[in-house]
Design a protein around this motif. Structure first.
Motif, PDB file in Angstrom:
ATOM      1  N   ASN A 172       0.773  -1.239   0.000  1.00 57.71           N
ATOM      2  CA  ASN A 172       0.000   0.000   0.000  1.00 57.71           C
ATOM      3  C   ASN A 172       0.806   1.292   0.000  1.00 57.71           C
ATOM      4  O   ASN A 172       0.230   2.363  -0.091  1.00 57.71           O
ATOM      5  CB  ASN A 172      -0.991  -0.018   1.171  1.00 57.71           C
ATOM      6  N   VAL A 173       2.122   1.186   0.114  1.00 62.51           N
ATOM      7  CA  VAL A 173       2.938   2.387  -0.033  1.00 62.51           C
ATOM      8  C   VAL A 173       3.317   2.511  -1.505  1.00 62.51           C
ATOM      9  O   VAL A 173       3.916   1.607  -2.087  1.00 62.51           O
ATOM     10  CB  VAL A 173       4.217   2.325   0.831  1.00 62.51           C
ATOM     11  N   MET A 174       2.932   3.624  -2.122  1.00 61.54           N
ATOM     12  CA  MET A 174       3.206   3.818  -3.545  1.00 61.54           C
ATOM     13  C   MET A 174       4.490   4.613  -3.773  1.00 61.54           C
ATOM     14  O   MET A 174       5.170   4.424  -4.780  1.00 61.54           O
ATOM     15  CB  MET A 174       2.056   4.587  -4.192  1.00 61.54           C
ATOM     16  N   VAL A 179      15.004  10.726   3.453  1.00 61.91           N
ATOM     17  CA  VAL A 179      16.285  11.392   3.664  1.00 61.91           C
ATOM     18  C   VAL A 179      17.348  10.314   3.819  1.00 61.91           C
ATOM     19  O   VAL A 179      17.186   9.379   4.615  1.00 61.91           O
ATOM     20  CB  VAL A 179      16.234  12.312   4.898  1.00 61.91           C
ATOM     21  N   THR A 180      18.418  10.435   3.054  1.00 63.15           N
ATOM     22  CA  THR A 180      19.478   9.428   3.099  1.00 63.15           C
ATOM     23  C   THR A 180      20.355   9.647   4.328  1.00 63.15           C
ATOM     24  O   THR A 180      20.285  10.690   4.990  1.00 63.15           O
ATOM     25  CB  THR A 180      20.357   9.512   1.845  1.00 63.15           C
ATOM     26  N   ALA A 181      21.205   8.675   4.575  1.00 65.01           N
ATOM     27  CA  ALA A 181      22.089   8.737   5.748  1.00 65.01           C
ATOM     28  C   ALA A 181      22.921  10.013   5.742  1.00 65.01           C
ATOM     29  O   ALA A 181      23.208  10.571   6.803  1.00 65.01           O
ATOM     30  CB  ALA A 181      23.000   7.512   5.776  1.00 65.01           C
ATOM     31  N   ASP A 182      23.298  10.501   4.564  1.00 66.48           N
ATOM     32  CA  ASP A 182      24.139  11.694   4.525  1.00 66.48           C
ATOM     33  C   ASP A 182      23.339  12.974   4.273  1.00 66.48           C
ATOM     34  O   ASP A 182      23.909  14.014   3.954  1.00 66.48           O
ATOM     35  CB  ASP A 182      25.272  11.541   3.499  1.00 66.48           C
ATOM     36  N   GLY A 183      22.014  12.884   4.367  1.00 68.82           N
ATOM     37  CA  GLY A 183      21.210  14.092   4.381  1.00 68.82           C
ATOM     38  C   GLY A 183      20.678  14.549   3.032  1.00 68.82           C
ATOM     39  O   GLY A 183      20.216  15.683   2.908  1.00 68.82           O
ATOM     40  N   ARG A 184      20.704  13.693   2.017  1.00 69.27           N
ATOM     41  CA  ARG A 184      20.071  14.058   0.751  1.00 69.27           C
ATOM     42  C   ARG A 184      18.594  13.677   0.777  1.00 69.27           C
ATOM     43  O   ARG A 184      18.202  12.734   1.459  1.00 69.27           O
ATOM     44  CB  ARG A 184      20.772  13.356  -0.416  1.00 69.27           C
ATOM     45  N   ILE A 185      17.802  14.408   0.013  1.00 75.85           N
ATOM     46  CA  ILE A 185      16.364  14.127  -0.073  1.00 75.85           C
ATOM     47  C   ILE A 185      16.097  13.403  -1.387  1.00 75.85           C
ATOM     48  O   ILE A 185      16.469  13.892  -2.455  1.00 75.85           O
ATOM     49  CB  ILE A 185      15.545  15.430   0.012  1.00 75.85           C
ATOM     50  N   VAL A 186      15.475  12.245  -1.297  1.00 80.56           N
ATOM     51  CA  VAL A 186      15.273  11.387  -2.466  1.00 80.56           C
ATOM     52  C   VAL A 186      13.792  11.035  -2.572  1.00 80.56           C
ATOM     53  O   VAL A 186      13.145  10.767  -1.561  1.00 80.56           O
ATOM     54  CB  VAL A 186      16.136  10.106  -2.316  1.00 80.56           C
ATOM     55  N   HIS A 187      13.274  11.040  -3.803  1.00 77.17           N
ATOM     56  CA  HIS A 187      11.910  10.584  -4.054  1.00 77.17           C
ATOM     57  C   HIS A 187      11.979   9.154  -4.577  1.00 77.17           C
ATOM     58  O   HIS A 187      12.821   8.849  -5.416  1.00 77.17           O
ATOM     59  CB  HIS A 187      11.227  11.424  -5.138  1.00 77.17           C
ATOM     60  N   THR A 188      11.065   8.331  -4.134  1.00 76.64           N
ATOM     61  CA  THR A 188      10.953   6.994  -4.727  1.00 76.64           C
ATOM     62  C   THR A 188       9.512   6.798  -5.175  1.00 76.64           C
ATOM     63  O   THR A 188       8.592   7.349  -4.576  1.00 76.64           O
ATOM     64  CB  THR A 188      11.298   5.886  -3.715  1.00 76.64           C
ATOM     65  N   GLY A 189       9.353   5.998  -6.240  1.00 77.07           N
ATOM     66  CA  GLY A 189       8.010   5.647  -6.697  1.00 77.07           C
ATOM     67  C   GLY A 189       7.284   6.809  -7.354  1.00 77.07           C
ATOM     68  O   GLY A 189       7.864   7.868  -7.638  1.00 77.07           O
ATOM     69  N   SER A 190       6.016   6.613  -7.623  1.00 76.07           N
ATOM     70  CA  SER A 190       5.199   7.646  -8.258  1.00 76.07           C
ATOM     71  C   SER A 190       3.743   7.371  -7.892  1.00 76.07           C
ATOM     72  O   SER A 190       3.448   6.449  -7.142  1.00 76.07           O
ATOM     73  CB  SER A 190       5.375   7.615  -9.779  1.00 76.07           C
ATOM     74  N   ASP A 200      13.055  -1.170  -7.234  1.00 77.90           N
ATOM     75  CA  ASP A 200      11.933  -0.786  -6.389  1.00 77.90           C
ATOM     76  C   ASP A 200      12.451  -0.199  -5.074  1.00 77.90           C
ATOM     77  O   ASP A 200      12.431  -0.845  -4.030  1.00 77.90           O
ATOM     78  CB  ASP A 200      11.066  -2.024  -6.132  1.00 77.90           C
ATOM     79  N   LEU A 201      12.904   1.042  -5.133  1.00 81.14           N
ATOM     80  CA  LEU A 201      13.452   1.669  -3.927  1.00 81.14           C
ATOM     81  C   LEU A 201      12.393   1.822  -2.840  1.00 81.14           C
ATOM     82  O   LEU A 201      12.687   1.714  -1.652  1.00 81.14           O
ATOM     83  CB  LEU A 201      14.037   3.049  -4.253  1.00 81.14           C
ATOM     84  N   THR A 202      11.157   2.078  -3.246  1.00 81.46           N
ATOM     85  CA  THR A 202      10.084   2.172  -2.251  1.00 81.46           C
ATOM     86  C   THR A 202      10.053   0.894  -1.418  1.00 81.46           C
ATOM     87  O   THR A 202      10.032   0.936  -0.185  1.00 81.46           O
ATOM     88  CB  THR A 202       8.727   2.385  -2.946  1.00 81.46           C
ATOM     89  N   GLY A 203      10.093  -0.243  -2.118  1.00 76.89           N
ATOM     90  CA  GLY A 203      10.081  -1.529  -1.427  1.00 76.89           C
ATOM     91  C   GLY A 203      11.318  -1.763  -0.579  1.00 76.89           C
ATOM     92  O   GLY A 203      11.265  -2.493   0.418  1.00 76.89           O
ATOM     93  N   VAL A 204      12.431  -1.152  -0.953  1.00 73.16           N
ATOM     94  CA  VAL A 204      13.656  -1.282  -0.155  1.00 73.16           C
ATOM     95  C   VAL A 204      13.482  -0.583   1.193  1.00 73.16           C
ATOM     96  O   VAL A 204      13.866  -1.101   2.235  1.00 73.16           O
ATOM     97  CB  VAL A 204      14.873  -0.712  -0.913  1.00 73.16           C
TER      98      VAL A 204
ATOM     99  N   MET B 418       2.882  14.027 -15.662  1.00 69.13           N
ATOM    100  CA  MET B 418       1.593  13.789 -15.007  1.00 69.13           C
ATOM    101  C   MET B 418       1.726  12.981 -13.712  1.00 69.13           C
ATOM    102  O   MET B 418       0.716  12.543 -13.147  1.00 69.13           O
ATOM    103  CB  MET B 418       0.672  13.037 -15.972  1.00 69.13           C
ATOM    104  N   GLY B 419       2.958  12.738 -13.276  1.00 62.40           N
ATOM    105  CA  GLY B 419       3.143  11.946 -12.058  1.00 62.40           C
ATOM    106  C   GLY B 419       3.169  10.458 -12.325  1.00 62.40           C
ATOM    107  O   GLY B 419       3.008   9.644 -11.399  1.00 62.40           O
ATOM    108  N   GLY B 420       3.378  10.073 -13.564  1.00 55.10           N
ATOM    109  CA  GLY B 420       3.399   8.657 -13.933  1.00 55.10           C
ATOM    110  C   GLY B 420       4.802   8.129 -14.134  1.00 55.10           C
ATOM    111  O   GLY B 420       5.775   8.708 -13.653  1.00 55.10           O
ATOM    112  N   THR B 421       4.893   7.049 -14.886  1.00 56.91           N
ATOM    113  CA  THR B 421       6.150   6.340 -15.058  1.00 56.91           C
ATOM    114  C   THR B 421       6.415   6.049 -16.532  1.00 56.91           C
ATOM    115  O   THR B 421       5.473   5.876 -17.312  1.00 56.91           O
ATOM    116  CB  THR B 421       6.149   5.029 -14.236  1.00 56.91           C
ATOM    117  N   CYS B 422       7.693   5.980 -16.888  1.00 53.93           N
ATOM    118  CA  CYS B 422       8.084   5.766 -18.286  1.00 53.93           C
ATOM    119  C   CYS B 422       7.784   4.352 -18.769  1.00 53.93           C
ATOM    120  O   CYS B 422       7.812   4.103 -19.973  1.00 53.93           O
ATOM    121  CB  CYS B 422       9.564   6.101 -18.489  1.00 53.93           C
TER     122      CYS B 422
END
Lengths: 474, 474
Positions: A172-174, A179-190, A200-204, B418-422
């Protein structure tokens, strides 16, 4: 020291000026008071508190990034903290460091009714979210019982009573903002419902218990509120009869939304705590979601199957107040258990086995518990093969700790031998680390260690949890 | 060189004695013949073949482990190969090396009817599996159209027509046996339906396109064959009307098992190829699974919704032969498209967008296609927000390549905006690599690179695919 914490403690030194820099950046949102640290050094597990050196109350993702970069630079442990409702010692500061309290980041950022998803800050709580959604016709189904934060639920891969129908946090998490260990902001998924675009970084991050990154925001799936909901309760002569009913229901593909098992002790405790008069024998509690016709059809099918296994008093509760009363009682099973023995602490363990093994696993566990010197209950989300054992022990009696740990060990080893897992939904934390090798094998653990090393090279993120060190060193 | 392959080719040198050692170990199961290498140097994409230096036909997981260790030691690329039905250049030997053909590992190892799962070798094909399961009352729902191998489907995170109800490979792979880059055999996951025991390695390998490890065995979920199945077809005045019907159906929570969109060109191609007389306008094809009452209820709800959007000729096919005819026609949409232009190659692209954006995305794409100089169709698993564009181009005309690539680029950039994926289900392979940065951002790509580096330090596993190199180098 408490026997459960042997070998765990190895506090890292805090470099000079480190805490002062936090105070300068965060002012009163940074605390080193004993009371605040004590609150952040424990969870709902029976472990005694292990206090962090300081607590930061984050108000934004930039705060998180700043703290992570600071901790990374100085190699100081950093432990994300949500509601503190974890059960396996997840948030204890076993190596000291900073507890990062995310509970103030409790904004619901956007409800996307058309796309059936919502984006929240990590500190939003489950009940708050569903309250907010009430008028949208949608709901968020994952329900671990405790009013946990969404960030914490994602971090422990939580599930609960609805998972048999709606899945777990894994499902259910899309998308996440991490925030990474060294303080970067990362988006995963869509917000797309599926994707094949890379790893699948979200799943990681889901289920990584704060050891790979800090979840700051999450986009989770919502579902239409079912048109009709009904509940049913059914008693059984034996726990095997109850569990075998569930197996048959699942195998027939009846789309039940919830099915919960309570053993006789759990029913007794619940009657006493919630002032109910449920028949005191093994019991199943059902919930059905669907169209009015659909829920009737499901209840009919379930009624037939349970009758075939000797189920009695199949009662169907269509009225919302009856449903609520039953399900509230189930949700209070933990507190009901604790009330069985004033002054006790509950050690809660959970395993999950292939459903074919469930009856065997539950009854062998019940046999182990028969001679226990303390009160205990068994409850479970049995539609998934998942169940919990609560053991109400006297925290001042080491022999009770040892006894409960022995029962836990036998239960977990049994579950793993049956092809199951040492934890279905509570997570590893401190308490299940010793079983990771038996469950996964050294090869898979090595890959998990490689992943940890790649994402957190200084091992600052919630150190000493989840993945045990290699056996030659540990 | 074909314009699609510019900058891709950088064959690695094969060390002396490397191929001889393979011949010694594998005898006739190792081949360097032009024909065998040519077969393994292409997939269903329009890329011209890029041949491996040799092909090993693996017969066991020990074979895989031996080849991986050998390639790792000598830093030679290793590319797993299943059915060769991938669509984005996944198996092309862009850096040369060894193609590891797993199609001979096609044993179904154990059917676990009680636990509703099956364990297969990676080379087992989808149709073979469902044939095998026919008498068990269970089926495996993931259906990408092509008769792909389960290993390949796991590697590309495949989905297909049933995903709206049963999920994708992400949701349906429970456990894997994987060979690591250096030849170790690792188990991931278990037969438990859920687990919170550590990092989700299964999820890491699913969708990793052979770049993190080689999937040798998979345990996947099965589902009870539905008691009743029915299909329906409905035509619409415009594609927006069709797509808006789907959005409403999903939002109402009608549990449809399949819903497929075909644009007018796809319907025409299908009528010609499959000798049908479907009305030639935008069309939706539905399938309903459930109890006899349940499927009627679903069809009724869908009939009402489609009528509200101007849908006409809503036809409900209860007879298996009618259903099969319709769905076979849909499955042949790819071949029907290719038949529109003898001698052409089809370039197939897929994107997935949040469902609220679907109508807008499909119609903007249709507008782009209006002036195209080649035949084209749009089909899609629109219940997920996922659709495909087929462009039938003349492989000898670089200007058609460029034109189709331009349309693809506009489509993908639109989907990402649109917030989707390639890619919703085809995977990245070679063809979508250039969009990974726009979709994920440099931060997430860096984490994917760190993961790759941790699991495959010599970059031997399917190199040059999936994750693009950092932008300063690439």
């Amino acid at each position: 020291m408490n026997p459960m914490l042997q070998g765990q403690s190895a506090r890292r030194a805090i470099p000079q000026g480190f805490l002062e820099a936090l105070r300068e950046r965060f002012g009163t949102a940074f605390s080193t008071s004993e009371a605040v640290r004590a609150h952040h050094g424990r969870d709902e597990s029976p472990y005694p508190p292990m206090l962090p050196d300081g607590v930061v109350h984050a108000a934004s993702i930039e705060d998180i990034a700043w703290v992570a970069a600071h901790c990374h630079r100085h190699k100081v442990p950093l432990i994300p903290f949500g509601a503190g409702s974890s059960l396996e010692g997840h948030v204890l500061a076993v190596q000291g460091g900073i507890s990062l309290d995310l509970s103030g980041m409790d904004r619901i950022l956007s409800v996307d009714a058309e796309d059936q998803c919502v984006t929240v800050q990590a500190g939003v709580r489950r009940k708050q979210l569903n309250e907010h959604l009430r008028d949208t016709g949608l709901f968020f189904p994952v329900d671990p019982g405790a009013d946990a934060t969404l960030g914490g639920m994602a971090s422990t891969r939580a599930s609960g009573t609805n998972a048999v129908r709606y899945g777990t946090m894994r499902d259910n998490v899309m998308a996440l903002k991490v925030v990474t260990a060294d303080g970067r902001i990362v988006h995963t998924g869509s917000r797309a419902r599926k994707s094949s675009a890379g790893y699948d970084l979200t799943g990681v991050f889901v289920g990584s218990e704060g050891t790979l990154g800090i979840i700051a925001e999450a986009t989770v799936r919502l579902y239409p509120q079912p048109e009709a909901v009904s509940a049913a309760v059914c008693n059984f002569p034996t726990l095997e009869a109850a569990v075998n009913s569930v197996i048959e229901i699942i195998q027939m593909g009846v789309p039940i939304a919830r099915v919960e098992f309570m053993d006789t002790d759990a029913v007794k405790a619940t009657n006493a705590y919630s002032k109910l008069d449920l028949a005191e024998s093994p019991l199943l509690l059902f919930e059905f979601h669907g169209s009015p016709e659909g829920v009737k059809e499901q209840a009919l099918a379930v009624g037939e199957i349970t009758a075939g296994h000797g189920g009695t008093d199949f009662q169907w509760a269509e009225h919302p107040e009856d449903r609520t009363r039953l399900w509230t009682a189930r949700h209070h099973a933990y507190f009901a258990g604790v009330q069985m023995r004033p002054g006790c602490r509950a050690t809660t363990t959970d395993v999950c086995v292939p459903i074919s093994q469930l009856a065997h696993c539950v009854s062998a566990t019940a046999a182990d518990l028969e001679t226990a010197s303390f009160p205990h209950t068994i409850v479970g989300h049995v539609g998934d093969g998942n169940f919990h054992v609560l053991m109400m022990i006297d925290p001042d009696k080491p022999e009770e700790w040892r006894e409960s740990e022995l029962i836990n060990r036998r239960l977990v080893e049994r579950a793993i031998a049956m092809g199951g897992t040492c934890t279905g939904e509570h997570g590893v934390g401190l308490h299940k680390m010793e079983f990771m090798q038996a469950e996964h094998g050294e090869g898979a653990l090595d890959m998990m260690r490689a992943l940890k090393q790649a994402f957190d090279p200084h091992h600052i993120l919630n150190p000493g949890k989840t993945i045990p060190p290699p056996s030659e060193e540990g």
